[in-house]
Motif scaffolding. Structure first.
Motif, mmCIF file in Angstrom:
data_model
loop_
_atom_site.group_PDB
_atom_site.id
_atom_site.type_symbol
_atom_site.label_atom_id
_atom_site.label_comp_id
_atom_site.label_asym_id
_atom_site.label_seq_id
_atom_site.Cartn_x
_atom_site.Cartn_y
_atom_site.Cartn_z
ATOM 1 N N LEU A 171 11.527 8.554 -17.324
ATOM 2 C CA LEU A 171 10.313 9.295 -17.000
ATOM 3 C C LEU A 171 9.977 9.275 -15.512
ATOM 4 N N ILE A 172 10.319 8.193 -14.824
ATOM 5 C CA ILE A 172 10.003 8.137 -13.394
ATOM 6 C C ILE A 172 11.224 8.391 -12.525
ATOM 7 N N GLY A 173 12.417 8.375 -13.140
ATOM 8 C CA GLY A 173 13.663 8.406 -12.383
ATOM 9 C C GLY A 173 13.805 9.524 -11.369
ATOM 10 N N PRO A 174 13.633 10.796 -11.756
ATOM 11 C CA PRO A 174 13.844 11.883 -10.791
ATOM 12 C C PRO A 174 12.929 11.791 -9.570
ATOM 13 N N ASP A 175 11.648 11.513 -9.795
ATOM 14 C CA ASP A 175 10.719 11.422 -8.663
ATOM 15 C C ASP A 175 10.962 10.154 -7.849
ATOM 16 N N PHE A 176 11.345 9.084 -8.529
ATOM 17 C CA PHE A 176 11.694 7.852 -7.820
ATOM 18 C C PHE A 176 12.871 8.095 -6.886
ATOM 19 N N ARG A 177 13.931 8.714 -7.400
ATOM 20 C CA ARG A 177 15.128 8.954 -6.587
ATOM 21 C C ARG A 177 14.823 9.888 -5.418
ATOM 22 N N ALA A 178 14.007 10.898 -5.669
ATOM 23 C CA ALA A 178 13.672 11.839 -4.597
ATOM 24 C C ALA A 178 12.938 11.129 -3.466
ATOM 25 N N ALA A 179 11.945 10.305 -3.813
ATOM 26 C CA ALA A 179 11.194 9.581 -2.783
ATOM 27 C C ALA A 179 12.082 8.558 -2.084
ATOM 28 N N LEU A 180 12.924 7.877 -2.859
ATOM 29 C CA LEU A 180 13.827 6.879 -2.278
ATOM 30 C C LEU A 180 14.752 7.525 -1.250
ATOM 31 N N CYS A 181 15.346 8.652 -1.619
ATOM 32 C CA CYS A 181 16.271 9.336 -0.706
ATOM 33 C C CYS A 181 15.548 9.886 0.515
ATOM 34 N N LEU B 102 6.708 4.269 -6.474
ATOM 35 C CA LEU B 102 7.708 3.203 -6.514
ATOM 36 C C LEU B 102 8.861 3.505 -5.565
ATOM 37 N N GLY B 103 9.326 4.746 -5.538
ATOM 38 C CA GLY B 103 10.409 5.115 -4.632
ATOM 39 C C GLY B 103 10.043 4.901 -3.176
ATOM 40 N N THR B 104 8.807 5.239 -2.825
ATOM 41 C CA THR B 104 8.338 5.045 -1.450
ATOM 42 C C THR B 104 8.287 3.561 -1.099
ATOM 43 N N ALA B 105 7.769 2.742 -2.027
ATOM 44 C CA ALA B 105 7.665 1.302 -1.771
ATOM 45 C C ALA B 105 9.040 0.654 -1.672
ATOM 46 N N VAL B 106 9.963 1.044 -2.546
ATOM 47 C CA VAL B 106 11.316 0.473 -2.500
ATOM 48 C C VAL B 106 12.020 0.895 -1.217
ATOM 49 N N ALA B 107 11.824 2.133 -0.792
ATOM 50 C CA ALA B 107 12.413 2.583 0.473
ATOM 51 C C ALA B 107 11.907 1.735 1.634
ATOM 52 N N GLY B 108 10.610 1.455 1.649
ATOM 53 C CA GLY B 108 10.063 0.608 2.703
ATOM 54 C C GLY B 108 10.671 -0.784 2.680
ATOM 55 N N LYS C 72 0.830 -1.204 0.000
ATOM 56 C CA LYS C 72 0.000 0.000 0.000
ATOM 57 C C LYS C 72 0.869 1.261 0.000
ATOM 58 N N VAL C 73 0.594 2.142 -0.953
ATOM 59 C CA VAL C 73 1.306 3.417 -1.017
ATOM 60 C C VAL C 73 0.353 4.597 -0.848
ATOM 61 N N ALA C 74 -0.940 4.313 -0.702
ATOM 62 C CA ALA C 74 -1.941 5.349 -0.443
ATOM 63 C C ALA C 74 -3.058 4.727 0.382
ATOM 64 N N PHE C 75 -3.752 5.554 1.135
ATOM 65 C CA PHE C 75 -4.790 5.030 2.018
ATOM 66 C C PHE C 75 -6.138 5.640 1.644
ATOM 67 N N GLU C 76 -6.665 6.558 2.423
ATOM 68 C CA GLU C 76 -7.965 7.125 2.081
ATOM 69 C C GLU C 76 -7.923 7.729 0.675
ATOM 70 N N GLY C 77 -8.870 7.309 -0.147
ATOM 71 C CA GLY C 77 -8.938 7.856 -1.495
ATOM 72 C C GLY C 77 -7.928 7.269 -2.453
ATOM 73 N N GLY C 78 -7.293 6.149 -2.094
ATOM 74 C CA GLY C 78 -6.318 5.532 -2.987
ATOM 75 C C GLY C 78 -6.968 4.983 -4.243
ATOM 76 N N GLN D 18 12.756 8.694 1.922
ATOM 77 C CA GLN D 18 12.088 7.703 2.763
ATOM 78 C C GLN D 18 13.002 6.604 3.292
ATOM 79 N N THR D 19 14.187 6.432 2.709
ATOM 80 C CA THR D 19 15.077 5.360 3.156
ATOM 81 C C THR D 19 15.874 5.805 4.377
ATOM 82 N N LEU D 20 16.042 4.908 5.323
ATOM 83 C CA LEU D 20 16.828 5.217 6.516
ATOM 84 C C LEU D 20 18.237 5.654 6.139
#
Length: 389
Positions: free
Chosen positions: A337-347, A309-315, A242-248, A349-351
């Protein structure tokens, strides 16, 4: 050794022999982590059964002749069925070394879950007959499907992309028709298997593989050279993290907020029409072209996919510390196309303790990844139950 320990040790040993091409018993002890006694016992039995052959190697430092071991490629064969696209499948026969000795294309069509086993068995049987390989040397068959699979029992639980949601014992039914043991697995898993069996040495023994496929997505994880499988024989359903909750966004699994609804080709196309429920008339190539042309709605789809995807991979990294994450994609444009936003979320959200220690890389899926993965699936079973000549 009990049976489970014996089989696991035998698979590990044969993997190292295959990877090396030719290797001495002393080297096998060093690289496999098995004891000298275990290596001696296993190799003697495998030589006796005609699975391994001894061959002279280079002289040792003391001038003594060295004896190397190699796999006897023609000792046994396996057949594999792998879906490609538009109902087409690749039908392959592989030898004990993992080399493809025969290949053809077939048309699986869309026979329905009740007729899938019959159609798959007929295609595999025909390919075996045309391969020229003696039937007595065929010891296993592997089937790859875009499905949630219980690999232990060969049961397909659901194929939502095809509207199938009821369990079906595909493996046992095909095995009965072919007279061969049959293993069934999904496409994401076999892409990971291809990396492990045909990849580069030790870096292919510990990693997580996330596969962005032609329609869906999935994941698998190797640890210590072993594919991690759940209690019920199923691999990771990373697509339904799950990457979204209410309104996913609604997902084809019946839930909402799943990663697949945001980052898979099917999920993105489903959302492209607006509202998250209507299917768009766009093809994915149209979405890619629109995003590259700077159209805001298309760009937002890919930006959102990257963040999800970045958020899920970080988790996944935070929970499992995999060391290496390989993201393979069937759509060549996805990393850009997804790389910049993926990397931003990964960085974000990852410990901090894990981020610099984890390698995350993208690469494209090649068609050979599928047959190599299916070959690996069959090889693992052949190595576990090594045949007698």
């Amino acid at each position: 050794m009990d049976t489970i320990e014996h089989d696991a040790s035998q698979v590990r040993l044969l993997k190292h022999v295959r990877r090396a091409g030719a290797i001495s018993r002393v080297e096998l002890v060093q690289v496999s982590g098995l004891s000298k006694g275990t290596v001696t016992e296993l190799t003697a039995d495998l030589v006796r059964r005609g699975v391994l052959a001894e061959m002279p190697g280079a002289a040792s430092a003391r001038g003594r002749p060295r004896i190397d071991l190699r796999i006897v490629a023609g000792a046994a064969y396996a057949a594999a069925l792998i879906p490609l696209s538009d109902g087409l499948v690749s039908l392959d026969v592989i030898d004990l070394n993992g080399d493809r000795v025969y290949s053809e294309r077939g048309d699986l069509g869309d026979p329905g879950i009740d007729r899938l086993a019959d159609r798959a068995a007929a295609l595999i049987d025909g390919a075996i007959g045309r391969s020229g390989v003696p039937r007595r040397l065929l010891r296993h068959a592997a089937i790859v499907l875009p499905a949630q699979v219980d690999r232990h029992r060969g049961v397909v639980h659901w194929m939502p992309q095809h509207g199938w949601h009821e369990p079906e014992a595909i493996g046992p039914r095909v095995a009965e028709r072919l007279g061969l043991p049959v293993t069934v697995d999904n496409r994401a898993s076999v892409v990971a298997r291809a990396e492990h069996w045909f990849g580069k040495g030790d870096i292919a023994d510990d990693f997580s593989c996330i596969a962005l496929l032609e329609r869906g997505m999935g994941a698998a994880r190797y640890r210590g050279g072993l594919l991690q499988t759940g209690t019920h024989g199923m691999n990771s359903e990373f697509a339904h993290v799950k990457v979204a909750f209410e309104g996913g966004r609604p997902c084809f699994c019946g839930g909402s907020g799943c990663l697949a609804a945001y980052a898979s080709v099917m999920g993105m196309l489903r959302h492209a029409g607006g509202g998250g429920t209507a299917r768009s008339n766009d093809s994915f190539a149209d979405l890619v072209a629109r995003a590259r042309a700077g159209q805001a709605d298309a760009r937002r789809l890919f930006e959102t996919a990257g963040r999800a995807l970045g958020t899920a991979v970080a988790g996944h990294i935070n929970e499992n510390d995999p060391g290496r994450v390989l993201i393979v994609t069937a759509v060549a444009a996805m990393p850009d196309l997804i790389g910049p936003d993926f990397r931003a979320a990964l960085c974000d959200q990852t410990l901090r303790t894990l981020l610099p220690r984890t390698s995350v890389e993208f690469r494209s899926i090649a068609e050979e990844d599928y047959w190599k993965g299916a070959a690996s699936l069959a090889l693992e079973e052949l190595y576990r139950h090594a045949p007698a000549s």
